[in-house]
Enzyme design. Sequence first.
Site, PDB file in Angstrom:
ATOM      1  CG  HIS A   1     -72.817 -27.070  -8.223  1.00 53.03           C
ATOM      2  ND1 HIS A   1     -72.716 -27.893  -7.130  1.00 53.03           N
ATOM      3  CD2 HIS A   1     -72.779 -27.869  -9.314  1.00 53.03           C
ATOM      4  CE1 HIS A   1     -72.631 -29.151  -7.539  1.00 53.03           C
ATOM      5  NE2 HIS A   1     -72.665 -29.160  -8.862  1.00 53.03           N
TER       6      HIS A   1
ATOM      7  NE  ARG B   1     -81.132 -31.190   7.572  1.00 53.82           N
ATOM      8  CZ  ARG B   1     -80.793 -30.327   6.630  1.00 53.82           C
ATOM      9  NH1 ARG B   1     -79.584 -29.837   6.584  1.00 53.82           N
ATOM     10  NH2 ARG B   1     -81.665 -29.931   5.722  1.00 53.82           N
TER      11      ARG B   1
ATOM     12  CG  MET C   1     -68.468 -28.647   1.419  1.00 44.88           C
ATOM     13  SD  MET C   1     -68.945 -28.558  -0.321  1.00 44.88           S
ATOM     14  CE  MET C   1     -68.895 -30.287  -0.748  1.00 44.88           C
TER      15      MET C   1
ATOM     16  CD  GLU D   1     -66.175 -22.386  -8.531  1.00 50.12           C
ATOM     17  OE1 GLU D   1     -65.352 -22.388  -7.601  1.00 50.12           O
ATOM     18  OE2 GLU D   1     -67.084 -23.235  -8.639  1.00 50.12           O
TER      19      GLU D   1
HETATM   20  C1  GRF Z   1     -65.904 -24.182  -5.167  1.00 50.39           C
HETATM   21  O1  GRF Z   1     -65.411 -24.875  -6.272  1.00 50.39           O
HETATM   22  C2  GRF Z   1     -67.420 -24.146  -5.173  1.00 50.39           C
HETATM   23  O2  GRF Z   1     -67.967 -24.163  -6.450  1.00 50.39           O
HETATM   24  C3  GRF Z   1     -67.775 -25.414  -4.454  1.00 50.39           C
HETATM   25  O3  GRF Z   1     -66.806 -25.542  -3.444  1.00 50.39           O
HETATM   26  C4  GRF Z   1     -65.607 -24.902  -3.859  1.00 50.39           C
HETATM   27  C5  GRF Z   1     -65.200 -23.957  -2.765  1.00 50.39           C
HETATM   28  O4  GRF Z   1     -63.879 -23.534  -2.908  1.00 50.39           O
HETATM   29  N1  GRF Z   1     -69.142 -25.383  -4.001  1.00 50.39           N
HETATM   30  P1  GRF Z   1     -63.284 -22.399  -1.983  1.00 50.39           P
HETATM   31  O5  GRF Z   1     -63.526 -22.808  -0.535  1.00 50.39           O
HETATM   32  O6  GRF Z   1     -63.959 -21.114  -2.321  1.00 50.39           O
HETATM   33  O7  GRF Z   1     -61.820 -22.359  -2.305  1.00 50.39           O
END
Ligand code: GRF
Length: 194
Positions: free
Chosen positions: A109, A65, A90, A174
């Site tokens: 997040h 890692r 992720m 977002e």
């Molecule tokens: C978002 O909801 C973000 O908050 C989370 O993962 C999702 C990513 O969505 N960490 P995308 O790939 O931008 O559509």
Amino acid sequence: MRGRLVVLISGTGTNMEALVDACHKDEVPGDVVAVLADRDCLGLTLAKHRGIANDMLAPGKFKTREEWSEALRDKVLSFRPDLVVSAGFMRILSPVFVDAFEDKLLNIHPSLLPDFPGAHAVKDALDAGAAETGTTIHFIDHLVDHGPIVLQARVPIEADDDEASLHERIKEQEHRLLPEACRMFLTGEIKATS
Ligand code: GRF
């Protein structure tokens, strides 16, 4: 001078696209100069179609890692970023990465942190029977889903919500909040220590 943004993704990349669009409209004084992923994903294909430099660094291709973290760090550094955005990436970023971009690393997040940290934030909020959840843009420190909060938006949870419908409404927020946080950073309105 326009800021150089590097975006880290693992999934559909809708936040990355919202950021690219906001840059094109000059709502953010910068440009997404690279999109990097840890796996093959839709967001990477979208970046390719938009002519944005992109690459995939899969942890499985590295012995440890730590080696992967160093390679990712070096790849990001090669784009000389002013700001690095983890937008649905992720993976937990290790200290070797975080230290290289101290004070210029943002994460998005899908919850109102400090509530529901972790990889299943939307489901966790539903399972907990919460009346509302939301999204948080924050600077990244050495803890997971932790660090100075820049912006948050609330999203009410409806009785008939499932994980997908709720996540959809969270993403609407977002897509508005992430460009705004990047604009605030690039104009010097916010700093990791403020
Ligand atoms: C978002 O909801 C973000 O908050 C989370 O993962 C999702 C990513 O969505 N960490 P995308 O790939 O931008 O559509």
